[in-house]
Motif scaffolding. Structure first.
Motif, PDB file in Angstrom:
ATOM      1  N   ASN A   1       0.832  -1.211   0.000  1.00 32.42           N
ATOM      2  CA  ASN A   1       0.000   0.000   0.000  1.00 32.42           C
ATOM      3  C   ASN A   1       0.862   1.254   0.000  1.00 32.42           C
ATOM      4  OD1 ASN A   1      -2.484  -1.275  -0.094  1.00 32.42           O
ATOM      5  ND2 ASN A   1      -2.696  -1.354   2.121  1.00 32.42           N
TER       6      ASN A   1
ATOM      7  N   ASN B   1       2.149   1.764  -3.438  1.00 34.70           N
ATOM      8  CA  ASN B   1       1.088   2.328  -4.282  1.00 34.70           C
ATOM      9  C   ASN B   1       0.908   3.823  -4.038  1.00 34.70           C
ATOM     10  OD1 ASN B   1       0.565  -0.116  -5.519  1.00 34.70           O
ATOM     11  ND2 ASN B   1      -1.125  -0.634  -4.155  1.00 34.70           N
ATOM     12  N   LYS B   2       1.013   4.248  -2.792  1.00 42.48           N
ATOM     13  CA  LYS B   2       0.877   5.672  -2.469  1.00 42.48           C
ATOM     14  C   LYS B   2       1.981   6.493  -3.115  1.00 42.48           C
ATOM     15  CE  LYS B   2      -1.404   4.862   1.946  1.00 42.48           C
ATOM     16  NZ  LYS B   2      -1.243   4.902   3.411  1.00 42.48           N
TER      17      LYS B   2
ATOM     18  N   ILE C   1       3.689   5.689  -5.883  1.00 45.77           N
ATOM     19  CA  ILE C   1       3.424   5.717  -7.329  1.00 45.77           C
ATOM     20  C   ILE C   1       2.280   6.680  -7.644  1.00 45.77           C
ATOM     21  CG2 ILE C   1       2.591   4.346  -9.292  1.00 45.77           C
ATOM     22  CD1 ILE C   1       5.424   3.642  -8.685  1.00 45.77           C
ATOM     23  N   LEU C   2       1.219   6.612  -6.867  1.00 47.15           N
ATOM     24  CA  LEU C   2       0.060   7.475  -7.097  1.00 47.15           C
ATOM     25  C   LEU C   2       0.421   8.950  -6.940  1.00 47.15           C
ATOM     26  CD1 LEU C   2      -2.971   7.709  -7.702  1.00 47.15           C
ATOM     27  CD2 LEU C   2      -3.377   7.452  -5.235  1.00 47.15           C
TER      28      LEU C   2
ATOM     29  N   THR D   1      -9.006   4.839 -10.873  1.00 50.57           N
ATOM     30  CA  THR D   1      -7.891   4.134 -10.235  1.00 50.57           C
ATOM     31  C   THR D   1      -7.956   4.246  -8.725  1.00 50.57           C
ATOM     32  OG1 THR D   1      -6.486   4.484 -12.164  1.00 50.57           O
ATOM     33  CG2 THR D   1      -5.372   4.007 -10.083  1.00 50.57           C
TER      34      THR D   1
ATOM     35  N   LEU E   1      -8.270   1.274  -5.930  1.00 52.45           N
ATOM     36  CA  LEU E   1      -7.311   1.131  -4.829  1.00 52.45           C
ATOM     37  C   LEU E   1      -8.004   1.074  -3.471  1.00 52.45           C
ATOM     38  CD1 LEU E   1      -4.460   3.575  -5.931  1.00 52.45           C
ATOM     39  CD2 LEU E   1      -4.302   1.081  -5.710  1.00 52.45           C
TER      40      LEU E   1
END
Length: 124
Positions: free
Chosen positions: A85, A88-89, A91-92, A118, A122
């Motif tokens: 997670n 992902n944060k 990358i986001l 997206t 998520l």
């Protein structure tokens, strides 16, 4: 021959049904033709994070092989999930600061719908 073909394809696009679904969801660079240039430092940081996550997953597999206590496995699994997670944060956030900002400035507001979609995925 088919095995060689599958190895050459994106893992998301092994079967036609998956390829159709992946393309509809944005897909990979091979599917969409979109790419993102990253600095060597950024790549190194992302690779390091993924390597740590990969190590955590291998550790969980080893725990299963060794018949570790359920709660101990769950704790490690939760830690790996939190690390993913966090990845992902990162990358986001970088996507919003670079790709989304640039596209909006260039008049491509469709990228906002893609971003919202997206984020909703998520949050599932």
């Amino acid at each position: 021959m088919e095995d060689i073909r599958q190895e050459a394809l994106c893992p998301h696009c092994v079967s036609q049904n998956e390829a159709d679904q992946t393309e509809a969801e944005g897909g990979c660079a091979a599917c969409t033709g979109r790419t993102k240039e990253r600095s060597e430092k950024e790549k190194k940081d992302l690779y390091n994070r993924l390597s740590r996550i990969e190590g955590q997953i291998r550790g969980i597999k080893r725990m299963i092989e060794e018949d570790s206590y359920c709660i101990d496995v769950l704790r490690q699994s939760t830690a790996a999930s939190a690390a993913l997670n966090s990845f992902n944060k990162v990358i986001l956030a970088r996507h919003i600061r670079t790709c989304v900002t640039e596209n909006v400035r260039n008049g491509n507001d469709e990228v906002i719908d893609e971003l919202v979609d997206t984020i909703q995925k998520l949050m599932r």
